[in-house]
Structures are given as C-alpha cells and as structure tokens.
Design an enzyme around this catalytic site. Structure first.
Site, PDB file in Angstrom:
ATOM      1  N   GLU A 320       0.861  -1.237   0.060  1.00 40.63           N
ATOM      2  CA  GLU A 320       0.013   0.091   0.090  1.00 40.63           C
ATOM      3  C   GLU A 320       0.940   1.202   0.045  1.00 40.63           C
ATOM      4  O   GLU A 320       0.450   2.390  -0.582  1.00 40.63           O
ATOM      5  CB  GLU A 320      -0.847   0.074   1.235  1.00 40.63           C
ATOM      6  CG  GLU A 320      -2.021  -0.886   1.167  1.00 40.63           C
ATOM      7  CD  GLU A 320      -2.860  -1.170   2.350  1.00 40.63           C
ATOM      8  OE1 GLU A 320      -2.730  -0.380   3.174  1.00 40.63           O
ATOM      9  OE2 GLU A 320      -4.138  -1.433   2.459  1.00 40.63           O
ATOM     10  N   GLU A 375      -3.658   9.065  -1.348  1.00 46.15           N
ATOM     11  CA  GLU A 375      -2.464   9.755  -0.627  1.00 46.15           C
ATOM     12  C   GLU A 375      -1.868   8.817   0.457  1.00 46.15           C
ATOM     13  O   GLU A 375      -2.671   8.258   0.920  1.00 46.15           O
ATOM     14  CB  GLU A 375      -3.015  11.036  -0.173  1.00 46.15           C
ATOM     15  CG  GLU A 375      -3.707  11.964  -1.109  1.00 46.15           C
ATOM     16  CD  GLU A 375      -3.914  13.414  -0.322  1.00 46.15           C
ATOM     17  OE1 GLU A 375      -3.355  14.009   0.430  1.00 46.15           O
ATOM     18  OE2 GLU A 375      -5.125  13.666  -0.482  1.00 46.15           O
TER      19      GLU A 375
END
Length: 409
Positions: A320, A375
């Site tokens: 991730e 983000e």
C-alpha cells in the site's frame, strides 16, 4: 398477544402450515382467525416447484381461504426478479411450475444462448441437467438460484431441496449464483409490496437459517415454530428467533418483543485482518487515504491462507505504501461488529477480526499505490485528520499507550 401486535403475517408453509398434504394442528383455525381479525396474510415458500395458483388451491382444499396474490413462491419471485433485470430469455433446471411462472412473466425458456440460467429442482433433475446448467453459465449466462434450501420436510423425513442442486452447479461452474429465495430480503420485499409502510410485519417459519435469518435481513420480527428452543451460537446470532412456539395457536396467547435491527449487516464471511500503527521517531503515524472510501486509515488488510500474521502486516504495508517495516508488538485485537463489519460493492459483507501492531520504519519512502490509496502521509497522534475511519483513533491510542496489556475490543 402476538396476533394483536402485528398488521402483516408472513407464513412459511412447509413445517408451519402443513407437512406433505396434511395441515398441522391448529394451523387452519389460527390462520382463519387472523383473516377474521382483518390481518394481512402472505404465504412464502422456498419451494420453487409449484405455481402460486397451485399453492392457493392446495390451501383452500385444506380449509384456508388463500388467494393467489397472497402467495409468494421462490419460483414466482425468481420470475419477477428476472423481469426487473430486463432478462427476456433463460434456460431452466426445474419443474413445470417454475417454467410456467417464468413464461407468465414474459420470459422465454430456451437453451439457445440464454441470458440467464435459472436453477431450481424437481424429482426428475439429473446429472445431465447439472452439466447443461454449467455449460450455459460458462458461456456467459447469469447464474440465478431459486433458493438455498438443501432439504425440505416430508412425512418420511427430509428430501433434497433446490439448494442441493444449486450448490452442485456452483461447484461445477466455479461461480456463485444470485439467490432469490429466503433468507435473501427480496421475497419479503415482494410479499409486502403495495402495503402501507406503517404496517408492522412478523415472519413465522420453521427454519432459523432461512425464515428467521431472512426475517431479520428484511427488518422484521421472526418467530420459529418448533418443539424445542434452538441453541444459538451467539447472543448476536440473527438466526435466533424472538420467540419459539409449538403451534400457530400460540399466536393468540403469547407475547413478544419486536426485533430491533442492529446498525450493521449480517456478514457473509468472517476473516482475520491486520492493521499497522507505523510510527516515526517524532511520534507521527502513517496514514493513507483509501481509494474505496476516500477516508484516512491505517494500513490494513487480510491474512491470506498459510500466511503468518507478521508477514501479512509487512506485506500489506509494503503493497500500500512502499515502506518496509519492523513489526514491534501486538497492541490490540478488535472485532466489535458495529465497527468491524464492512459491506463491499460486490455485495459481500465481511466481519473482520483485526490484529493491530505497532511498527517502525526500516526503509523506503511513502508512496501511494493508486489502486489502494489516493494519498499517503504522516500525522501527529494528537492531530489526526477529521475524516479518519471512526474506530481507528482508538487503535492508535492503544498502540501509543502500551502501559497495560494488549487491548481487546
């Protein structure tokens, strides 16, 4: 008494009103009495074989003045579902009654490039039928099962139900079906369609896994007809009825507290999960803005088969964020369904049991995997974003304050 508390009574048939061709004790008199009280009655059966007209006729022969529009069979409901999906052609494994309901709904039955493959059952279902259904599904036909019941009651004991055939086709095709019958909410929604939204409904059935669970799926109270109280695996088990009665005559003598729906869906699966509280030397925490919810969250994920938990959390963080971590210690185990049950766009609902770890950074620079995160950033533990997943500030607090034992919530 129960009969006065509800406006709409949704009856299962097999095992509640009759077994085989014989009505059960007190069933005819009790149903007739509800009619005399001007209650709305519906009869719901997962048996996909008969037509609604045939079921109504059988009930009238038993002395119950049921009308065709009060009957909801899984076969008729399947036909209505396909019509709602604008399906016009289907292949069928099932009875002549099921085929009649499909044709009455304007759906052509064909084995030439059908849009859907409907799987029910009857006594003549063969291996060849299962193979035919598998091939249609493999070629792109939508797989629709009338109902999930593996068996149904008969005077001689249980007999294989449509669910047994549906699961055989599922195993062969390697594809899960859309199931129309109980415990899915669709049949209950069809049963009360057109009635006032203010009318309260109760479901009376003999199967906790279809009737009671289905009632609760649909937001209704569930009553079980059985000789003994069922044994629930958990107080939160939605297969647990609000009341167990021995005959329908108890509807006029017993009291009941209506069902209150909890604030989470019933899970299809329970899965082990992991979460990482990755901290820096300045006590900042790594968070990512999830692509699916657009909320800030800790790196989280599932434990795959044969994967140690420590490897799972290291893999998830690397996938991730691109950061390699050192797993320091377990800080909490979290499973409360109000926080840990998630429904996905696929329709699946999963209850995660999440193991949370405090971790430190070994190497790498934070960079979002765009499939998982929009983000990636670091935040002070006292300055977390307002749109963080609601349960995770507690997880972070538990990881930062390790003065006591591992948190279990």
């Amino acid at each position: 008494m129960i009969a006065e508390k509800f406006d709409v009574f949704l009856f299962d048939l097999d095992g509640v009103v009759y077994v085989g061709d014989e009505p059960l004790p007190d069933a005819v008199d009790s149903v007739t009495r509800l009619y005399e009280m001007d209650k709305e009655l519906r009869f719901l059966t997962n048996d996909p074989r008969p037509t609604r007209r045939a079921v109504a006729s059988d009930l009238r022969e038993m002395g119950i003045n049921a009308q065709e529009d009060e009957i909801v069979t899984s076969g008729w409901a399947t036909a209505q579902y396909l019509s709602q999906q604008d399906v016009t052609t289907t292949a069928v494994v099932g009875s002549e009654g099921l085929k009649t309901e499909l044709q009455t709904a304007g759906i052509e039955i064909t084995d030439t490039d059908p849009e859907a493959m409907v799987v029910g059952a009857n006594e003549e279902t063969t291996y060849r039928d299962i193979r035919r259904a598998t091939r249609h599904i493999d070629r792109g036909a939508a797989f629709v099962g009338t109902n999930p019941d593996g068996s149904f009651p008969t005077p001689d004991g249980p007999a294989p139900g449509a669910g047994a055939i549906v699961r055989a086709v599922e195993a062969a095709a390697g594809t899960e079906p859309t199931v129309v019958g109980k415990p899915e909410p669709l049949m209950f929604e069809m049963a009360i369609d057109g009635l006032s939204a203010n009318m309260s409904a109760v479901v009376i059935g003999d199967n906790p896994a279809t009737d009671v669970l289905g009632a609760h799926h649909a937001g209704h109270t569930g009553i079980l007809v059985a000789d003994e109280e069922p044994t629930a695996t958990s107080a939160r088990d939605r297969q647990e009825p609000e009341l167990t009665i021995s005959t329908l005559a108890d509807l006029f003598t017993e009291e009941i507290e209506p069902w209150e729906s909890p604030p989470y869906s019933w899970p299809d699966q329970i899965r082990p999960g992991v979460a990482a509280v990755v901290t820096t030397d300045s006590d900042e925490v790594l968070l990512l803005k999830r692509a699916d919810t657009e909320q800030w969250a800790l790196p989280t994920g599932s434990v795959e088969r044969c994967e140690p938990v420590q490897e799972a959390i290291s893999r998830e963080v690397m996938e991730e964020t691109g950061i390699r971590i050192q797993v320091e210690e377990l800080t909490g185990v979290y499973s409360r369904p109000e926080q840990q049950v998630f429904s996905y766009p696929s329709g699946k609902t999963v209850h995660f049991i999440t193991n949370c770890f405090r971790c430190t950074i070994e190497a790498g620079t934070a960079e979002a995997d765009k499939e998982e995160a929009l983000e990636v950033g670091f935040f002070g533990v006292n300055d977390l974003p307002s749109d963080i997943l609601p349960m995770q500030p507690q997880w972070i607090a538990d990881a930062i304050d390790m003065s006591g034992p591992c948190a279990i919530r």
